[in-house]
Each structure stands twice: as C-alpha cells, then as structure tokens.
Design a protein around this motif. Structure first.
Motif, PDB file in Angstrom:
ATOM      1  N   VAL A 202     -26.736  18.692 -24.085  1.00 21.43           N
ATOM      2  CA  VAL A 202     -26.251  17.552 -24.870  1.00 21.43           C
ATOM      3  C   VAL A 202     -25.859  16.408 -23.945  1.00 21.43           C
ATOM      4  CG1 VAL A 202     -24.431  16.738 -26.415  1.00 21.43           C
ATOM      5  CG2 VAL A 202     -25.523  18.946 -26.838  1.00 21.43           C
ATOM      6  N   LYS A 203     -25.153  16.716 -22.873  1.00 20.55           N
ATOM      7  CA  LYS A 203     -24.686  15.673 -21.953  1.00 20.55           C
ATOM      8  C   LYS A 203     -25.838  15.008 -21.215  1.00 20.55           C
ATOM      9  CE  LYS A 203     -20.080  17.639 -21.230  1.00 20.55           C
ATOM     10  NZ  LYS A 203     -19.125  18.224 -20.268  1.00 20.55           N
ATOM     11  N   ILE A 204     -26.803  15.799 -20.782  1.00 15.34           N
ATOM     12  CA  ILE A 204     -27.946  15.229 -20.061  1.00 15.34           C
ATOM     13  C   ILE A 204     -28.746  14.324 -20.977  1.00 15.34           C
ATOM     14  CG2 ILE A 204     -30.170  15.798 -19.014  1.00 15.34           C
ATOM     15  CD1 ILE A 204     -28.800  18.310 -17.861  1.00 15.34           C
ATOM     16  N   TYR A 205     -29.021  14.798 -22.196  1.00 11.84           N
ATOM     17  CA  TYR A 205     -29.790  13.977 -23.130  1.00 11.84           C
ATOM     18  C   TYR A 205     -29.038  12.693 -23.461  1.00 11.84           C
ATOM     19  CZ  TYR A 205     -32.391  12.299 -27.084  1.00 11.84           C
ATOM     20  OH  TYR A 205     -33.129  11.493 -27.910  1.00 11.84           O
ATOM     21  N   ASP A 206     -27.742  12.812 -23.744  1.00  8.31           N
ATOM     22  CA  ASP A 206     -26.964  11.644 -24.149  1.00  8.31           C
ATOM     23  C   ASP A 206     -26.847  10.628 -23.022  1.00  8.31           C
ATOM     24  OD1 ASP A 206     -25.252  10.515 -26.353  1.00  8.31           O
ATOM     25  OD2 ASP A 206     -23.746  10.553 -24.755  1.00  8.31           O
ATOM     26  N   THR A 207     -26.780  11.092 -21.801  1.00 10.58           N
ATOM     27  CA  THR A 207     -26.570  10.205 -20.652  1.00 10.58           C
ATOM     28  C   THR A 207     -27.863   9.601 -20.131  1.00 10.58           C
ATOM     29  OG1 THR A 207     -24.636  11.514 -19.992  1.00 10.58           O
ATOM     30  CG2 THR A 207     -25.585  10.047 -18.337  1.00 10.58           C
ATOM     31  N   LEU A 208     -28.928  10.415 -20.063  1.00  9.21           N
ATOM     32  CA  LEU A 208     -30.146   9.973 -19.394  1.00  9.21           C
ATOM     33  C   LEU A 208     -31.275   9.575 -20.339  1.00  9.21           C
ATOM     34  CD1 LEU A 208     -30.279  12.636 -16.519  1.00  9.21           C
ATOM     35  CD2 LEU A 208     -29.290  10.342 -16.467  1.00  9.21           C
ATOM     36  N   VAL A 209     -31.455  10.327 -21.406  1.00  7.56           N
ATOM     37  CA  VAL A 209     -32.620  10.113 -22.274  1.00  7.56           C
ATOM     38  C   VAL A 209     -32.317   9.139 -23.400  1.00  7.56           C
ATOM     39  CG1 VAL A 209     -34.338  11.249 -23.742  1.00  7.56           C
ATOM     40  CG2 VAL A 209     -33.443  12.423 -21.711  1.00  7.56           C
ATOM     41  N   LEU A 210     -31.177   9.292 -24.034  1.00  7.90           N
ATOM     42  CA  LEU A 210     -30.909   8.516 -25.242  1.00  7.90           C
ATOM     43  C   LEU A 210     -30.876   7.003 -25.010  1.00  7.90           C
ATOM     44  CD1 LEU A 210     -29.088   9.407 -28.326  1.00  7.90           C
ATOM     45  CD2 LEU A 210     -28.364   7.277 -27.264  1.00  7.90           C
ATOM     46  N   PRO A 211     -30.266   6.494 -23.929  1.00 13.02           N
ATOM     47  CA  PRO A 211     -30.277   5.034 -23.751  1.00 13.02           C
ATOM     48  C   PRO A 211     -31.685   4.440 -23.716  1.00 13.02           C
ATOM     49  CG  PRO A 211     -28.635   6.021 -22.326  1.00 13.02           C
ATOM     50  CD  PRO A 211     -29.422   7.159 -22.916  1.00 13.02           C
ATOM     51  N   ALA A 212     -32.628   5.141 -23.076  1.00 15.72           N
ATOM     52  CA  ALA A 212     -34.006   4.649 -23.040  1.00 15.72           C
ATOM     53  C   ALA A 212     -34.647   4.733 -24.423  1.00 15.72           C
ATOM     54  CB  ALA A 212     -34.812   5.459 -22.029  1.00 15.72           C
ATOM     55  N   THR A 213     -34.345   5.808 -25.157  1.00 16.24           N
ATOM     56  CA  THR A 213     -34.874   5.954 -26.506  1.00 16.24           C
ATOM     57  C   THR A 213     -34.382   4.826 -27.401  1.00 16.24           C
ATOM     58  OG1 THR A 213     -34.918   8.361 -26.250  1.00 16.24           O
ATOM     59  CG2 THR A 213     -34.997   7.504 -28.502  1.00 16.24           C
ATOM     60  N   LYS A 214     -33.092   4.542 -27.323  1.00 20.08           N
ATOM     61  CA  LYS A 214     -32.502   3.472 -28.125  1.00 20.08           C
ATOM     62  C   LYS A 214     -33.152   2.125 -27.803  1.00 20.08           C
ATOM     63  CE  LYS A 214     -28.115   0.975 -28.756  1.00 20.08           C
ATOM     64  NZ  LYS A 214     -26.698   0.920 -28.334  1.00 20.08           N
ATOM     65  N   ALA A 215     -33.312   1.830 -26.526  1.00 17.96           N
ATOM     66  CA  ALA A 215     -33.908   0.557 -26.124  1.00 17.96           C
ATOM     67  C   ALA A 215     -35.337   0.427 -26.641  1.00 17.96           C
ATOM     68  CB  ALA A 215     -33.876   0.433 -24.596  1.00 17.96           C
ATOM     69  N   ALA A 216     -36.104   1.506 -26.558  1.00 19.49           N
ATOM     70  CA  ALA A 216     -37.493   1.466 -27.028  1.00 19.49           C
ATOM     71  C   ALA A 216     -37.554   1.264 -28.536  1.00 19.49           C
ATOM     72  CB  ALA A 216     -38.196   2.757 -26.629  1.00 19.49           C
ATOM     73  N   GLU A 217     -36.655   1.940 -29.281  1.00 18.42           N
ATOM     74  CA  GLU A 217     -36.712   1.867 -30.741  1.00 18.42           C
ATOM     75  C   GLU A 217     -36.157   0.550 -31.281  1.00 18.42           C
ATOM     76  OE1 GLU A 217     -35.315   5.412 -32.703  1.00 18.42           O
ATOM     77  OE2 GLU A 217     -36.466   6.714 -31.355  1.00 18.42           O
ATOM     78  N   GLN A 218     -35.438  -0.182 -30.462  1.00 18.44           N
ATOM     79  CA  GLN A 218     -35.020  -1.520 -30.879  1.00 18.44           C
ATOM     80  C   GLN A 218     -36.190  -2.493 -30.865  1.00 18.44           C
ATOM     81  OE1 GLN A 218     -31.749  -2.101 -28.110  1.00 18.44           O
ATOM     82  NE2 GLN A 218     -30.229  -1.613 -29.669  1.00 18.44           N
ATOM     83  N   ARG A 219     -37.237  -2.158 -30.124  1.00 18.38           N
ATOM     84  CA  ARG A 219     -38.440  -2.994 -30.076  1.00 18.38           C
ATOM     85  C   ARG A 219     -39.530  -2.498 -31.021  1.00 18.38           C
ATOM     86  NH1 ARG A 219     -37.164  -2.486 -24.525  1.00 18.38           N
ATOM     87  NH2 ARG A 219     -38.831  -0.937 -24.272  1.00 18.38           N
ATOM     88  N   LEU A 220     -39.612  -1.182 -31.204  1.00 15.92           N
ATOM     89  CA  LEU A 220     -40.692  -0.604 -31.998  1.00 15.92           C
ATOM     90  C   LEU A 220     -40.189   0.609 -32.759  1.00 15.92           C
ATOM     91  CD1 LEU A 220     -43.758  -0.676 -32.633  1.00 15.92           C
ATOM     92  CD2 LEU A 220     -44.074   0.918 -30.714  1.00 15.92           C
ATOM     93  N   ARG A 221     -40.297   0.579 -34.089  1.00 20.33           N
ATOM     94  CA  ARG A 221     -39.855   1.695 -34.911  1.00 20.33           C
ATOM     95  C   ARG A 221     -40.829   2.864 -34.770  1.00 20.33           C
ATOM     96  NH1 ARG A 221     -34.714   0.548 -35.485  1.00 20.33           N
ATOM     97  NH2 ARG A 221     -34.312  -1.337 -36.707  1.00 20.33           N
ATOM     98  N   PRO A 222     -40.338   4.057 -34.443  1.00 17.91           N
ATOM     99  CA  PRO A 222     -41.237   5.200 -34.274  1.00 17.91           C
ATOM    100  C   PRO A 222     -41.673   5.769 -35.618  1.00 17.91           C
ATOM    101  CG  PRO A 222     -38.968   5.902 -33.990  1.00 17.91           C
ATOM    102  CD  PRO A 222     -38.935   4.397 -34.181  1.00 17.91           C
ATOM    103  N   PRO A 223     -42.796   6.485 -35.656  1.00 21.82           N
ATOM    104  CA  PRO A 223     -43.270   7.096 -36.907  1.00 21.82           C
ATOM    105  C   PRO A 223     -42.561   8.405 -37.253  1.00 21.82           C
ATOM    106  CG  PRO A 223     -44.805   7.546 -35.147  1.00 21.82           C
ATOM    107  CD  PRO A 223     -43.765   6.632 -34.561  1.00 21.82           C
ATOM    108  N   PHE A 224     -41.646   8.836 -36.409  1.00 23.44           N
ATOM    109  CA  PHE A 224     -40.875  10.047 -36.669  1.00 23.44           C
ATOM    110  C   PHE A 224     -39.550   9.927 -35.917  1.00 23.44           C
ATOM    111  CE2 PHE A 224     -43.408  10.765 -32.885  1.00 23.44           C
ATOM    112  CZ  PHE A 224     -42.508  11.344 -31.993  1.00 23.44           C
TER     113      PHE A 224
END
Length: 236
Positions: A202-224
């Motif tokens: 949970v900590k690794i995902y929240d710290t490393l992966v999620l910020p990049a996911t959030k930034a990408a989805e602010q530009r393009l809505r994913p299909p899932f």
C-alpha cells in the motif's frame, strides 16, 4: 434493514489500513470538492478521514455512519471540530434534508437495494444539488476481500449511471479512476488473496505509483479503473 453487510471487524481493519494511503485520499478528496457546495452531508464516514479533509473546504459539514461502534469512534475523533455535525444514518431511509450535496465513497456496493439508497441520498439534497459517488469497478475483480468486507457488487460506468437514473437523478459526470490500481488490486486480492490492509505494498503504491497515475488521468480518462466516480444532480 441494516445498511452494511459483511464482517464489521474486517471492514474496520481495512479502513485503518487504507487510511495510510494519503496520496490516494487526497486525489479522491479533490474529485468531490467542486460539487460539495456550502453544506454537504457524507453518507458512510467511516473513521472520518474524508470528513476532516472536506470540512476544511466548506462552512458546514455533516458526517454520518451506520455502524454503532464506528459511530462512537467517529464522534470522538470529530468532537473538536465545531463545523462538523455527526449523526447515525442507515440507508434506505425516509429522511429529507436541504444539503447542498450528498457524498458517499465506497458505500453503495454494500447495499442490496442500491437504487433506494440513492433515492435516500437524493432526498437529503436540495434541488440542483449533487450526489457524488465512488464505488469499486468491474465485477471480474470481485475477490475474497470484497466478500469479507460485505461487497454485494462492483460497478461499471453503465451500471452506476443506470442506478442513479432509476433513482431520479440526472448524471452529470462519470468516469473511471485509478487504472493501475485496478491491476494491482486484482493481482493482490484475486490472485494472491491478500487483504488491502496497511503494509509495504500500500505504501509503495501510494508513494511511487499513484502520483504518476493521477497526473496521467488528469490529461486522459482511462477506459477502466479501480473505481467509478460519478456526479449526478437532483432535478430542480
């Protein structure tokens, strides 16, 4: 009929574990802020993490909880916040209100009669106000963790929009959120049969992966995504 099904102890453990996912919570707090208005009510406040964050953005806030034990903890935690009212609430109900919005995150999937629950939320909100929902996405991701925490279904954009429309709401916005989270959740809970509790993953995902996911989805809505986010209006 009780609002929540499933093992209350397991639910509390999961809530406590996910409370450590600060970046995830901040993202989902921000999604609702534009629609809250001046006097929103939260349905299913749990431990109060979202209530505390949203109450900083609005003049008045009402937090609610169905489970009596969590309600006691919620009242204790929010006792020093005079702009927050705390009350017990089960869905469906016959109460009416004049709130600017009703916001409910990861609650609807616990309720068998979800259309009646949405009608109850609608009746708490003044005409033109918003009902703001987040639910877990995609039935194929239903796992032992879902069942242990009392989930009776997962949603698609289409199924959530249909339930909101049947409840007399007008859908304004609906999209998936946290695409990589769905992959991680499926692997952790369906393949490896783990519970989404506090821990290194949970900590690794929240710290490393999620910020990049959030930034990408602010530009393009994913299909899932791991969740479906929706805003619907109460007809004038």
């Amino acid at each position: 009929m009780p609002q929540i099904t499933g093992d209350q102890r397991v639910q509390s453990e999961v809530l406590e574990g996910l409370a450590t996912a600060v970046n995830h919570r901040t993202w989902f707090v921000e999604l609702a802020v534009p629609y809250l208005g001046d006097n929103p009510i939260e349905i299913g406040s749990g431990l109060g993490d979202y209530a505390l964050a949203w109450s900083e953005r609005v003049p008045r806030f009402t937090a609610t909880e169905a489970d009596p034990d969590r309600l006691v903890r919620l009242k204790e935690r929010l006792a020093d916040h005079p702009t927050i009212e705390v009350r017990q609430m089960l869905l469906p109900h016959s109460d009416r209100g004049d709130h600017s919005a009703a916001v409910s995150y990861n609650v609807l999937e616990h309720i068998e009669d979800h259309v009646s629950a949405l009608r109850s939320m609608r009746d708490l909100v003044r005409p033109g106000g918003a009902v703001i929902i987040i639910v877990p996405a995609f039935q194929f991701a239903m796992s032992p963790a879902d069942i242990a925490t009392g989930h009776v279904r997962r949603y698609t954009k289409r199924s959530l929009a249909a339930a909101m429309t049947e409840a007399g709401l007008t859908v304004e916005k609906i999209h998936y959120a946290n695409a990589l989270g769905l992959i991680g959740y499926f692997m952790a809970t369906k393949v490896f049969r783990l519970m989404p509790k506090e821990g290194p993953m949970v900590k690794i995902y929240d710290t490393l992966v999620l910020p990049a996911t959030k930034a990408a989805e602010q530009r393009l809505r994913p299909p899932f995504g791991q969740s479906v986010f929706a805003v619907a209006r109460v007809p004038s």
